[in-house]
Scaffold this motif. Structure first.
Motif, mmCIF file in Angstrom:
data_model
loop_
_atom_site.group_PDB
_atom_site.id
_atom_site.type_symbol
_atom_site.label_atom_id
_atom_site.label_comp_id
_atom_site.label_asym_id
_atom_site.label_seq_id
_atom_site.Cartn_x
_atom_site.Cartn_y
_atom_site.Cartn_z
ATOM 1 N N MET A 140 -7.161 -9.142 -7.007
ATOM 2 C CA MET A 140 -6.309 -7.527 -7.540
ATOM 3 C C MET A 140 -7.405 -7.927 -8.044
ATOM 4 O O MET A 140 -8.309 -6.697 -9.291
ATOM 5 C CB MET A 140 -5.439 -8.277 -8.928
ATOM 6 N N ASN B 261 -3.010 -2.477 -9.897
ATOM 7 C CA ASN B 261 -3.656 -2.450 -10.870
ATOM 8 C C ASN B 261 -2.751 -2.265 -12.194
ATOM 9 O O ASN B 261 -2.354 -1.554 -12.288
ATOM 10 C CB ASN B 261 -5.089 -2.896 -10.979
ATOM 11 N N ASN C 48 -7.142 -0.078 -8.272
ATOM 12 C CA ASN C 48 -6.822 1.345 -7.033
ATOM 13 C C ASN C 48 -6.190 -0.011 -6.210
ATOM 14 O O ASN C 48 -5.701 0.229 -5.808
ATOM 15 C CB ASN C 48 -7.893 1.947 -6.628
ATOM 16 N N ARG C 49 -5.455 -1.372 -6.562
ATOM 17 C CA ARG C 49 -4.624 -1.692 -5.725
ATOM 18 C C ARG C 49 -3.346 -1.809 -6.472
ATOM 19 O O ARG C 49 -3.181 -3.243 -6.340
ATOM 20 C CB ARG C 49 -5.110 -3.012 -5.367
ATOM 21 N N PRO D 38 1.012 -1.136 -0.030
ATOM 22 C CA PRO D 38 0.049 -0.062 -0.166
ATOM 23 C C PRO D 38 0.643 1.423 -0.065
ATOM 24 O O PRO D 38 1.888 1.493 0.861
ATOM 25 C CB PRO D 38 -0.741 0.100 1.578
ATOM 26 N N ASN E 212 -0.342 1.815 -5.715
ATOM 27 C CA ASN E 212 -1.711 1.041 -4.621
ATOM 28 C C ASN E 212 -2.354 1.643 -3.782
ATOM 29 O O ASN E 212 -1.271 1.900 -2.981
ATOM 30 C CB ASN E 212 -0.189 -0.155 -3.827
ATOM 31 N N CYS F 267 -8.037 -6.553 -14.407
ATOM 32 C CA CYS F 267 -8.951 -7.005 -12.332
ATOM 33 C C CYS F 267 -8.917 -8.915 -12.015
ATOM 34 O O CYS F 267 -9.091 -8.709 -13.463
ATOM 35 C CB CYS F 267 -10.001 -6.085 -11.535
ATOM 36 N N PHE G 10 -4.311 -3.505 0.384
ATOM 37 C CA PHE G 10 -3.996 -4.989 0.070
ATOM 38 C C PHE G 10 -2.344 -4.660 -0.936
ATOM 39 O O PHE G 10 -2.335 -3.578 -1.151
ATOM 40 C CB PHE G 10 -4.757 -5.144 -1.028
ATOM 41 N N SER H 104 -4.920 0.456 -1.731
ATOM 42 C CA SER H 104 -4.938 -0.078 -1.030
ATOM 43 C C SER H 104 -4.861 -0.185 -0.344
ATOM 44 O O SER H 104 -3.862 0.231 0.066
ATOM 45 C CB SER H 104 -6.236 -1.385 -1.874
ATOM 46 N N ARG I 156 -0.025 -5.727 -3.589
ATOM 47 C CA ARG I 156 -0.109 -6.399 -5.034
ATOM 48 C C ARG I 156 1.262 -7.267 -4.600
ATOM 49 O O ARG I 156 2.186 -7.353 -4.979
ATOM 50 C CB ARG I 156 0.022 -5.852 -5.751
#
Length: 269
Positions: A142, A149, A146-147, A97, A199, A179, A203, A201, A205
C-alpha cells in the motif's frame, strides 16, 4: 518482538494531536508471509467477491489470533486508551482491483464516516470522544495511493467536523491517503473522520484491523469469546477476550489482579 521499542510518550502526543499514527516495520517479512498464508486459508472458505469483509477474524486462524496481544503494539494501545480494555473487533478486509467502482454488498469502498453505533456515540459541543482505537496491520503493498487506501483527515477527531458530502470519490480539504508497505501498522481513533477508497490499481489490498475498547463496552464481534481462543490463554489474553470475572460489576471497577494490562502503563509526567 519484531521491531525496535517504541517511544510511547512521543507517539501518544502525536496521536492526541493527529488522531492517527503510522508505525513502520512492526511485522517481520516472515510474519507477513505467514499471515498472508493464513488469509489464503480463510478466503478459500469464502465466496468469490471483489471485496471481503470478515469479522471476528481472530477466531478463523491462530496466526491472526497471534496479533491480539502483539508485544510491540499492545503497550502502546494501553497507554493511548487505558489499561481496562479488551479486543473490540477483528476485521479482515481484502479489496481486489476495481477500476469501474463496482459496488458490492461487502463494501468495496466506504464513504466518509466516524466509527460507532447507530445513531452515534454521545456528542458534546460538537465533538465525539475517543471510545475505541483500531490497529491496522498492512499486509500488501500500500506504498502508493489509489490502491484502496484508507483516507483520513488529520486532526478531525478534535474538530466539530461535518463534511459537506460523504462521497469518498470526492477529495476533501486536508485529506490524505494512508500509505505503507507490508509489515507497517496504521493506528487511528474511531472518532477520526476516515473513508475506504476504491482500489484503482492492479494490486489487491489486504489489511487486518484489530480494535480495542474499554472492557465495559459491548464488543462488535461477539458476546462471548470463542472457547478455542480462551483455551490455554494467559491472563493478559483472557483480559483482552473479555474474561476477567463472573461478577459483571467488576467490568466497571475491576480489581488490579483482573486487569494485568495495568503493568504496561508508563508515567506520563
Amino acid at each position: 518482538m519484531e521491531t525496535t521499542s517504541l517511544n510511547i510518550l512521543e507517539l501518544k502526543n502525536q496521536f492526541d494531536e493527529q488522531g492517527y499514527l503510522i508505525i513502520p516495520d512492526v511485522l517481520s517479512e516472515d510474519k507477513v508471509t505467514r499471515l498472508n498464508a493464513a488469509i489464503d486459508e480463510v478466503l478459500a472458505e469464502e465466496q468469490e467477491t471483489l471485496s471481503h469483509n470478515i469479522y471476528n477474524s481472530v477466531s478463523r486462524h491462530a496466526e491472526i489470533a497471534s496479533l491480539i496481544d502483539h508485544a510491540t503494539i499492545l503497550p502502546l494501545i494501553v497507554n493511548l486508551l487505558g489499561h481496562n480494555i479488551q479486543l473490540h473487533i477483528s476485521h479482515l478486509t481484502v479489496r481486489k482491483p476495481n477500476p469501474n467502482d463496482v459496488k458490492t454488498a461487502t463494501h468495496s469502498f466506504i464513504d466518509w464516516h466516524q466509527d460507532g453505533p447507530h445513531p452515534q456515540f454521545p456528542v458534546i459541543a460538537g465533538l465525539t470522544a475517543t471510545y475505541y482505537i483500531k490497529v491496522c496491520y498492512i499486509l500488501s503493498d500500500m506504498s502508493q495511493p489509489n490502491r484502496g487506501n484508507t483516507k483520513v483527515i488529520p486532526g478531525s477527531h478534535k474538530q466539530p467536523y461535518n463534511p459537506n458530502h460523504k462521497d469518498v470519490s470526492q477529495q476533501l480539504d486536508g485529506e490524505i491517503q494512508v500509505c505503507g508497505k507490508p509489515g507497517d501498522v496504521f493506528i487511528f481513533a474511531q472518532n477520526l473522520w476516515h473513508a475506504g477508497s476504491t482500489n484503482h490499481s492492479e494490486f489487491t489490498r489486504r489489511q487486518l484491523f484489530l480494535g480495542y475498547s474499554p472492557i465495559w463496552m459491548r464488543p462488535i464481534d461477539y458476546h462471548q469469546a470463542d472457547e478455542g481462543l480462551l483455551k490455554d490463554a494467559d491472563p493478559i489474553r483472557r483480559q483482552l477476550l473479555g474474561q476477567i470475572s463472573d461478577n459483571k460489576f467488576k467490568y466497571y471497577v475491576p480489581e488490579d489482579s483482573m486487569v494485568p494490562l495495568k503493568s504496561m502503563l508508563i508515567s506520563h509526567s
